[in-house]
Design a protein around this motif. Structure first.
Motif, PDB file in Angstrom:
ATOM      1  N   ASN A  69       0.748  -1.419   0.658  1.00 45.86           N
ATOM      2  CA  ASN A  69      -0.126   0.627   0.245  1.00 45.86           C
ATOM      3  C   ASN A  69       0.979   1.358  -0.119  1.00 45.86           C
ATOM      4  N   ASN A  70       1.859   1.264  -0.863  1.00 45.92           N
ATOM      5  CA  ASN A  70       3.003   2.607  -0.848  1.00 45.92           C
ATOM      6  C   ASN A  70       3.858   3.032   0.400  1.00 45.92           C
ATOM      7  N   VAL A  71       3.908   1.578   1.210  1.00 44.17           N
ATOM      8  CA  VAL A  71       4.777   1.301   2.463  1.00 44.17           C
ATOM      9  C   VAL A  71       6.482   0.302   2.033  1.00 44.17           C
ATOM     10  N   PHE A  72       7.306   1.622   2.177  1.00 45.72           N
ATOM     11  CA  PHE A  72       8.064  -0.056   1.949  1.00 45.72           C
ATOM     12  C   PHE A  72       8.493  -0.721   3.343  1.00 45.72           C
ATOM     13  N   VAL A  73       8.486  -1.696   2.503  1.00 48.42           N
ATOM     14  CA  VAL A  73       8.130  -2.929   3.165  1.00 48.42           C
ATOM     15  C   VAL A  73       9.602  -3.768   3.356  1.00 48.42           C
ATOM     16  N   SER A  74      10.369  -3.937   2.694  1.00 53.46           N
ATOM     17  CA  SER A  74      12.210  -4.952   2.179  1.00 53.46           C
ATOM     18  C   SER A  74      11.985  -3.885   0.887  1.00 53.46           C
ATOM     19  N   GLY A  75      13.950  -3.904   0.403  1.00 49.29           N
ATOM     20  CA  GLY A  75      14.660  -4.347  -0.909  1.00 49.29           C
ATOM     21  C   GLY A  75      15.792  -5.293  -1.036  1.00 49.29           C
ATOM     22  N   VAL A  76      15.778  -5.244  -1.785  1.00 50.46           N
ATOM     23  CA  VAL A  76      17.107  -5.937  -2.344  1.00 50.46           C
ATOM     24  C   VAL A  76      17.821  -5.260  -3.987  1.00 50.46           C
ATOM     25  N   LEU A  77      18.954  -5.520  -3.615  1.00 52.96           N
ATOM     26  CA  LEU A  77      19.539  -5.182  -4.608  1.00 52.96           C
ATOM     27  C   LEU A  77      19.789  -5.698  -5.981  1.00 52.96           C
ATOM     28  N   GLY A  78      19.908  -5.439  -6.806  1.00 57.52           N
ATOM     29  CA  GLY A  78      20.158  -5.847  -8.236  1.00 57.52           C
ATOM     30  C   GLY A  78      21.324  -5.829  -8.447  1.00 57.52           C
ATOM     31  N   PRO A  79      21.508  -6.425  -9.864  1.00 56.99           N
ATOM     32  CA  PRO A  79      22.939  -6.278 -10.714  1.00 56.99           C
ATOM     33  C   PRO A  79      23.269  -5.380 -10.484  1.00 56.99           C
ATOM     34  N   THR A  80      24.873  -4.432 -10.443  1.00 58.65           N
ATOM     35  CA  THR A  80      25.318  -3.705 -10.996  1.00 58.65           C
ATOM     36  C   THR A  80      25.492  -3.408 -12.507  1.00 58.65           C
ATOM     37  N   LEU A  81      24.904  -2.442 -12.931  1.00 58.40           N
ATOM     38  CA  LEU A  81      25.020  -3.071 -14.776  1.00 58.40           C
ATOM     39  C   LEU A  81      26.725  -2.275 -15.828  1.00 58.40           C
TER      40      LEU A  81
END
Length: 90
Positions: A69-81
């Motif tokens: 609901n538009n509230v940050f829960v968690s995050g993950v880093l993806g690849p560095t391009l």
């Protein structure tokens, strides 16, 4: 919700990878840290809520922020391009 392509490019006119995502309309959500740009919103974790696909052009780092609901829960880093590549959203 609209199906869109997010493309990974190594030149402005040549894409290498396309990912079809269901894109939600953008709505107000968490503020992004300095240097980060919102590339696309899509349901990356399958919970029916839009998440953020982010890109930092200075570091070429990618990330996904999972939202509820538009509230940050968690995050993950993806690849560095690699140098010269870019992430292009809808």
């Amino acid at each position: 919700m609209v199906a869109r392509l997010v493309q990974l490019r190594d030149a402005p006119d040549r894409h290498l990878v396309s990912i079809r995502v269901n894109v939600h309309q953008r709505s107000l959500g968490p503020s992004l840290p300095s240097g980060w740009a919102l590339v696309a919103t899509a349901d990356f974790n399958g919970n029916g809520k839009p998440d953020y696909l982010l890109y930092n052009a200075a570091t070429r780092q990618t990330a996904i922020w999972y939202l509820n609901n538009n509230v940050f829960v968690s995050g993950v880093l993806g690849p560095t391009l690699p140098a010269g590549w870019s992430l292009v959203g809808p």
